[in-house]
Structure formats: structure tokens, C-alpha cells
Design a protein around this motif. Structure first.
Motif, PDB file in Angstrom:
ATOM      1  N   ARG A  19       6.210  17.618  16.611  1.00 15.74           N
ATOM      2  CA  ARG A  19       5.149  17.781  15.527  1.00 15.74           C
ATOM      3  C   ARG A  19       4.743  19.294  14.711  1.00 15.74           C
ATOM      4  O   ARG A  19       4.578  19.061  13.519  1.00 15.74           O
ATOM      5  CB  ARG A  19       4.045  17.706  16.595  1.00 15.74           C
ATOM      6  N   ARG A  67      -1.760  13.575  15.513  1.00  6.52           N
ATOM      7  CA  ARG A  67      -0.796  11.973  16.262  1.00  6.52           C
ATOM      8  C   ARG A  67       0.202  11.283  14.986  1.00  6.52           C
ATOM      9  O   ARG A  67       0.851  10.840  15.334  1.00  6.52           O
ATOM     10  CB  ARG A  67      -1.828  10.986  16.257  1.00  6.52           C
ATOM     11  N   HIS A  71       1.751   8.471  24.209  1.00  2.90           N
ATOM     12  CA  HIS A  71       2.687   8.302  22.749  1.00  2.90           C
ATOM     13  C   HIS A  71       3.714   7.449  24.414  1.00  2.90           C
ATOM     14  O   HIS A  71       4.048   7.654  25.306  1.00  2.90           O
ATOM     15  CB  HIS A  71       3.127   8.780  22.271  1.00  2.90           C
ATOM     16  N   GLU A 109       2.819  13.781  15.697  1.00  4.19           N
ATOM     17  CA  GLU A 109       4.077  13.559  16.717  1.00  4.19           C
ATOM     18  C   GLU A 109       4.752  12.255  17.113  1.00  4.19           C
ATOM     19  O   GLU A 109       5.844  11.744  17.278  1.00  4.19           O
ATOM     20  CB  GLU A 109       2.511  13.780  17.812  1.00  4.19           C
ATOM     21  N   THR A 110       4.006  11.688  16.161  1.00  2.00           N
ATOM     22  CA  THR A 110       4.569   9.928  15.829  1.00  2.00           C
ATOM     23  C   THR A 110       5.762   9.976  14.633  1.00  2.00           C
ATOM     24  O   THR A 110       7.018   9.522  15.441  1.00  2.00           O
ATOM     25  CB  THR A 110       3.823   8.795  15.741  1.00  2.00           C
TER      26      THR A 110
END
Length: 335
Positions: free
Chosen positions: A130, A288, A111, A291-292
Motif C-alpha cells: 500500500r 483502504r 480484506h 490496500e485494495t
């Protein structure tokens, strides 16, 4: 490069600071000049020789660590050249190698670090952040919520307190010791309490008056976890993501029977692992997605991770401090 290497499973003293070969990125990979590496409680278990949720223990010697942030300084064959020179953060997954000046990972894991976010904060959000985003999927917080966080000075607890405050909830943070309780108060909790004090549940009841807690985010378990659940009202949620002081469900040192919970109208559930990821959505890569979300919350300034920094060479001291509950926030190594 210099790195922390583990040649034999055992105590923190087995982590040694050594010079070793630079890793070489393979096809589709990048090499990161590491500015910050995350330290996780799972790292301490792996160091001792307990694999935990991972499929296997790492082969020895190994370089521990699975969370890194820094700058891409070399590319493997076929890797998008746009990554070269970028500030990035990545969770390495089940492959270790983070406690080092250089680390290799697949470009698909990267990222870009948002503008204004430092590498240590980015590392905190790629792992701890996350997880917090995953836990928060299981409840809807608002002005009517009364949230109790038993480990409010930890990395995840710090973020849960902030998120709940932004949602307008009343937040009660528990922590072990006066210094940690003071940090919880500074983080915005409406009430910060030292759970080592025997009368802490009475202090919480006095603060709440005729109200009850609606959500307990519990990573402590044991006596504090049991007492926290006793503060929940009918319809309350007990969301478990750890048990550092012992279990609270059937089979643990302290027992909640299904009948007891049902009679009180309390829902108690574990919110880590597959259940958390399944709820995240986002196609075939729910990790993901989380995480984003975490990085976006940090970039917007809604979540500000607490970070405790150690020099890379002092990884053993970082492990001892983490195991001894002498840390606040996310533990990060800096080369």
C-alpha cells in the motif's frame, strides 16, 4: 497461544517468545489464526521506545506487530458470519498484536486474500504494497521514464522496480552489497549497482549515455541520495519516502537548498503521511483504497513481493537483521 511479548523497551533481545492468553474478539471483531505477520522498521523503533508517527507508545507488556494474514476462526458479537473460515489479511492500524499465533481486529479492516496469493505475500502487500501504491501516485511512468531506486532490494524498492518495468521505463536499481545487487538484477532492473562501490555514479552515467534519470524514489538519503539526485536531469522528480542513511533536505546532514533545486528544475518532495493519503482519494478511507490497489496488483501478477521469512519464535533475530540491513524484501514472521 504463543506470542512475542515486549516487557521493557530496548534491544531486540527484549522480545521474548511466551505462552499467553488467547485474545477474545469484541463486537464487530474477528480472531485470526495467524499464518504470517509483517515486521516493519517502525516496529524496531517502537521496541526501542521511540513512538515515531504513532500518537503514543504501546502500554507494556505488549505484543508488537500491526500486519497479519491468516484464517478467521472466531467472531465477535454482531460480526458478519460470512467471514468465518475466510483467508484474510489486515493492517491492525495503531493497535499492535500481530506477532502471535492469534490476533484480533475489526472486521472493517479485513480484506479477503486473493486466490493464489499466499499469506506472506498478502502481508507484504497490505503494508509495504500500500505504501508503494501511495508513492506511485506522484509520478506518471512510461517508456520515456528513467527511474532510479536507491534501495531496490528492499520491500518497497522491489515493488517499485517491478512497477516501473511493467510501465516500460528504464530502471536502475541500487543496493548495498553484491548479493543485493544481484537480487535487483534478477528482479528485472536494467542496471543493478552496488552503492557501496565508490564509482557507482560513473557506472550509471556510462549506462545512460546522454540521458538523465527522470525520477528518483529515495528512501536512503545521505550520500547515496545526494548522488542519486545529481543524476537527475531538468524537470526530474526526487520523491522521498525515507532516509535510512541520513537526510538530504535543508536541516539534514547533506543540504539541498531550494535555490539549488530550482536552478536545476528538480522537484523534491516527501510523499509519505497525509500527502500520500490525501492524493489516494476514495472518500473517507484512502488507506483502504491503497490496500485494495496493492492486493489487486499482486493478484494480477504484476507485482510479486520479495519476502524473507523467520519463525515467529525468532522475532528478535528478524529485528536484528532488519536493523543491520541484512534483509531483502519484506520481513515476515510465521508461527
Amino acid at each position: 497461544m504463543h506470542a512475542i511479548r515486549l516487557h521493557a523497551f530496548g534491544p531486540a533481545e527484549n522480545l521474548t517468545y511466551e505462552k499467553t492468553d488467547d485474545p477474545v474478539p469484541g463486537p464487530g471483531q474477528v480472531r485470526i489464526a495467524v499464518a504470517a505477520a509483517g515486521v516493519h522498521l517502525l516496529d524496531t523503533a517502537l521496541r526501542e521506545g521511540f513512538q515515531g508517527p504513532l500518537p503514543a507508545l504501546p502500554e507494556l507488556p505488549t505484543i508488537p506487530g500491526r500486519e497479519v494474514a491468516g484464517t478467521v476462526e472466531a467472531l465477535g458479537e454482531g460480526t458478519d458470519p460470512a467471514w468465518l473460515g475466510k483467508r484474510v489479511v489486515a493492517h491492525l492500524g495503531t493497535v499492535p498484536g500481530g506477532y502471535a499465533e492469534l490476533a484480533v481486529t475489526d472486521a472493517a479492516r479485513l480484506h479477503a486474500i486473493p486466490e493464489g496469493l499466499d499469506p506472506a505475500a498478502a502481508v507484504a502487500m497490505i503494508g509495504t504494497g500500500r505504501t508503494a501504491m501511495g508513492i506511485l501516485q506522484f509520478t506518471a511512468l512510461g517508456p520515456d521514464s528513467v527511474v532510479l531506486v536507491p534501495a531496490a532490494a528492499g520491500g518497497i524498492g522491489t515493488l517499485l522496480v517491478q512497477y516501473a518495468r511493467h510501465a516500460g521505463a528504464t530502471v536502475i536499481g541500487l543496493a548495498g552489497g553484491p548479493a543485493k545487487a544481484a537480487a535487483v538484477a534478477a528482479n528485472g532492473a536494467d542496471l543493478a549497482v552496488d552503492y557501496n562501490a565508490p564509482d557507482w555514479p560513473e557506472r550509471v552515467r556510462e549506462f545512460l549515455g546522454d540521458r538523465h534519470a527522470t525520477v528518483v524514489f529515495d528512501s536512503v538519503g545521505g550520500e547515496p541520495g545526494r548522488a542519486a539526485v545529481d543524476l537527475l536531469g531538468p524537470g526530474g522528480q526526487h520523491l522521498v519516502f525515507g532516509w535510512s542513511s541520513g537526510g538530504v533536505h535543508e536541516g539534514g546532514p547533506l543540504v539541498f537548498t531550494e535555490q539549488e533545486l530550482a536552478e536545476r528544475g528538480i522537484t523534491s518532495r516527501s510523499v509519505l503521511g497525509p500527502p500520500m493519503l490525501a492524493k489516494a482519494g476514495g472518500g473517507d478511507n484512502p488507506v483502504r483504497v491503497l490496500e485494495t490497489r496493492a492486493l489487486a496488483e499482486a493478484a494480477a501478477g504484476r507485482l510479486v513481493p520479495a519476502v524473507q521469512r523467520f519463525p515467529l519464535a525468532e522475532a528478535a533475530a528478524a529485528h536484528r537483521a532488519l536493523e543491520g540491513r541484512a534483509t531483502m524484501g519484506k520481513v515476515v514472521l510465521e508461527p
